[in-house]
Write a protein that holds these residues in place. Structure first.
Motif, short mmCIF file in Angstrom:
data_model
loop_
_atom_site.label_atom_id
_atom_site.label_comp_id
_atom_site.label_asym_id
_atom_site.label_seq_id
_atom_site.Cartn_x
_atom_site.Cartn_y
_atom_site.Cartn_z
N ARG A 154 0.81 -1.21 0.00
CA ARG A 154 0.00 0.00 0.00
C ARG A 154 0.84 1.27 0.00
NH1 ARG A 154 -4.83 -1.50 4.37
NH2 ARG A 154 -5.30 -3.56 3.50
N GLY A 155 2.15 1.11 0.09
CA GLY A 155 3.03 2.27 0.07
C GLY A 155 3.09 3.04 1.36
N TRP A 156 2.72 2.42 2.48
CA TRP A 156 2.75 3.10 3.77
C TRP A 156 4.20 3.33 4.19
CZ3 TRP A 156 -1.39 0.01 7.05
CH2 TRP A 156 -2.66 0.25 6.49
N PRO A 157 4.51 4.46 4.77
CA PRO A 157 5.90 4.72 5.20
C PRO A 157 6.27 4.01 6.49
CG PRO A 157 4.52 6.61 5.71
CD PRO A 157 3.66 5.65 4.92
N GLU A 158 5.26 3.64 7.29
CA GLU A 158 5.54 2.99 8.56
C GLU A 158 4.29 2.28 9.07
OE1 GLU A 158 6.63 6.31 11.02
OE2 GLU A 158 4.56 6.68 11.63
N VAL A 159 4.48 1.41 10.04
CA VAL A 159 3.37 0.78 10.76
C VAL A 159 3.69 0.83 12.25
CG1 VAL A 159 2.56 -0.75 8.92
CG2 VAL A 159 4.39 -1.50 10.43
N ARG A 160 2.62 0.82 13.06
CA ARG A 160 2.77 0.89 14.51
C ARG A 160 2.00 -0.26 15.15
NH1 ARG A 160 4.59 5.99 16.14
NH2 ARG A 160 4.84 7.41 14.38
N LEU A 161 2.29 -0.48 16.41
CA LEU A 161 1.54 -1.47 17.19
C LEU A 161 1.73 -1.19 18.66
CD1 LEU A 161 3.87 -3.60 18.37
CD2 LEU A 161 3.80 -4.43 16.03
N ALA A 209 9.55 1.78 10.61
CA ALA A 209 9.57 2.66 9.46
C ALA A 209 10.24 1.96 8.29
CB ALA A 209 10.30 3.96 9.79
N PHE A 210 9.60 2.01 7.12
CA PHE A 210 10.19 1.41 5.92
C PHE A 210 11.10 2.44 5.26
CE2 PHE A 210 5.84 -0.59 6.14
CZ PHE A 210 6.27 -1.80 6.64
N ARG A 236 34.70 -6.27 12.75
CA ARG A 236 34.10 -5.33 13.67
C ARG A 236 32.60 -5.56 13.81
NH1 ARG A 236 36.92 0.54 12.25
NH2 ARG A 236 39.10 -0.15 12.42
N VAL A 237 32.06 -5.11 14.92
CA VAL A 237 30.61 -5.22 15.14
C VAL A 237 29.85 -4.22 14.28
CG1 VAL A 237 28.79 -4.86 16.86
CG2 VAL A 237 30.89 -6.06 17.50
N GLN A 238 30.42 -3.04 14.08
CA GLN A 238 29.71 -1.95 13.43
C GLN A 238 29.27 -2.34 12.01
OE1 GLN A 238 32.54 -1.61 15.10
NE2 GLN A 238 31.88 -0.35 16.84
N GLY A 239 28.01 -2.02 11.71
CA GLY A 239 27.48 -2.31 10.39
C GLY A 239 26.07 -1.79 10.26
N GLU A 240 25.33 -2.34 9.34
CA GLU A 240 23.94 -1.94 9.11
C GLU A 240 23.08 -3.19 8.97
OE1 GLU A 240 23.34 -1.41 4.36
OE2 GLU A 240 24.39 0.24 5.36
N ALA A 241 21.81 -3.03 9.29
CA ALA A 241 20.88 -4.16 9.22
C ALA A 241 19.50 -3.69 8.82
CB ALA A 241 20.81 -4.88 10.57
N GLU A 242 18.80 -4.55 8.10
CA GLU A 242 17.38 -4.36 7.79
C GLU A 242 16.71 -5.72 7.87
OE1 GLU A 242 16.13 -1.41 4.62
OE2 GLU A 242 18.19 -1.79 3.98
#
Length: 306
Positions: A104-111, A146-147, A268-274
């Motif tokens: 649906r193109g929503w930028p985020e969802v909550r709960l 947030a997407f 190293r631990v430092q990085g990025e995740a999704e």
């Protein structure tokens, strides 16, 4: 098919509220009203007909889990019958609703998460928002997803949380590229349990490990190798040989459920995740496969039964 219904396969579908009303209510009344003591007048609300509902059913049609997505972009009424918890049904329900939100193109969802489920949603990249509060006599915390791109990883705890979420969301494939199966990550009990659950789920799962130093985990008695020894058809390992590959320090864990944790400097631990980045995972999987084709099977692991 197994005689134990708790081990039967299941599927998750988007369902119409009126058509599936009896099934939705049977699960939710059992969990929320029966187990948790939520008043039925609160459980049955006027939002239900306006929501998108997903339903998990066994192959014999028995309903075992449900959740909904409200018009104001909130996930709720997540419920799995007690006997079927711990089988990934909650993950599958949540993925279905997140897929619908993205469509649906929503930028985020909550709960509003019950306190006992905060860790579950955190593994799916939801972040806490505000202070805890009481709802229907149960402690809750608002959370948001947030997407909008990757999350920065700067601590071992965050890395472990990300890795567990990636493994739990994976369907059939997990790819691990590492210098030597970093003990601070892959020796963690939670990560190992997630790998064990994934590997024994059934359905052709596979964990592929691509290493710079195959001798390191063996010398360190890596517990992942002990797990792999018990499941040799699931875990496969190769060692990088091409100088171009070996000079690339990047390390990552990725799964075909759309999650990844990438470290450009692999030690190293430092990085990025999704947790919901299928396009990025496809890129990492293709890059992994290129190195895999140029690598050598770790024959010394076979002496251990791998």
């Amino acid at each position: 098919m197994t005689d134990d219904p708790r081990l039967q396969p299941y599927r998750v579908d988007v369902v119409g509220f009126e058509a599936a009303l009896a099934e939705l209510r049977s699960v939710r009344d059992e969990v929320f009203v029966g187990e948790q003591g939520v008043p039925i007048t609160l459980e049955h609300d006027a939002l239900d007909p306006l929501c998108t509902h997903v339903l998990a059913r066994l192959l014999d049609g028995s309903p075992v889990g449900t959740a909904r997505l409200t018009p104001d972009r909130k996930i709720g009424r997540m419920a799995v019958r007690a006997a079927w918890r711990g089988r990934g049904i909650g993950d599958a329900l949540l993925r279905a609703l997140l897929d619908e939100a993205r469509r649906r193109g929503w930028p985020e969802v909550r709960l509003n998460s019950q306190a006992s489920a905060i860790g579950f949603y955190a593994r799916h990249a939801f972040r806490p928002e505000g202070k805890r509060f009481m709802e229907a006599g149960i402690e809750h915390l608002s959370m948001v997803l947030a997407f909008t791109g990757p999350t920065r990883i700067d601590s071992r705890e965050a890395a472990i949380e990300a890795a567990i979420g990636i493994i739990e969301r994976a369907r059939r494939s997990v790819w691990i590229r590492s210098v030597a199966l970093d003990p601070w990550l892959y020796d963690d009990a939670g990560v190992l349990q997630a790998l064990r659950s994934f590997a024994t789920r059934g359905g052709g799962q596979q964990v592929l490990g691509l290493l710079h130093d195959a001798a390191g985990p063996q010398q360190a008695h890596s517990p992942m190798l002990a797990l792999a020894q018990r499941l040799p058809s699931i875990f496969l390992f190769r060692e990088l040989q091409d100088p171009v590959d070996r000079n690339d320090p990047a390390a990552w864990i990725a799964g075909d459920g759309g999650g990844y944790y990438l470290r450009s400097l692999g030690e190293r631990v430092q990085g990025e995740a999704e947790q919901d980045a299928p396009a990025r995972v496809r890129q990492l999987a293709a890059r992994f496969d290129d190195g895999w084709q140029r690598s050598r099977p770790v024959s010394e692991y076979r002496a251990l039964g791998l």
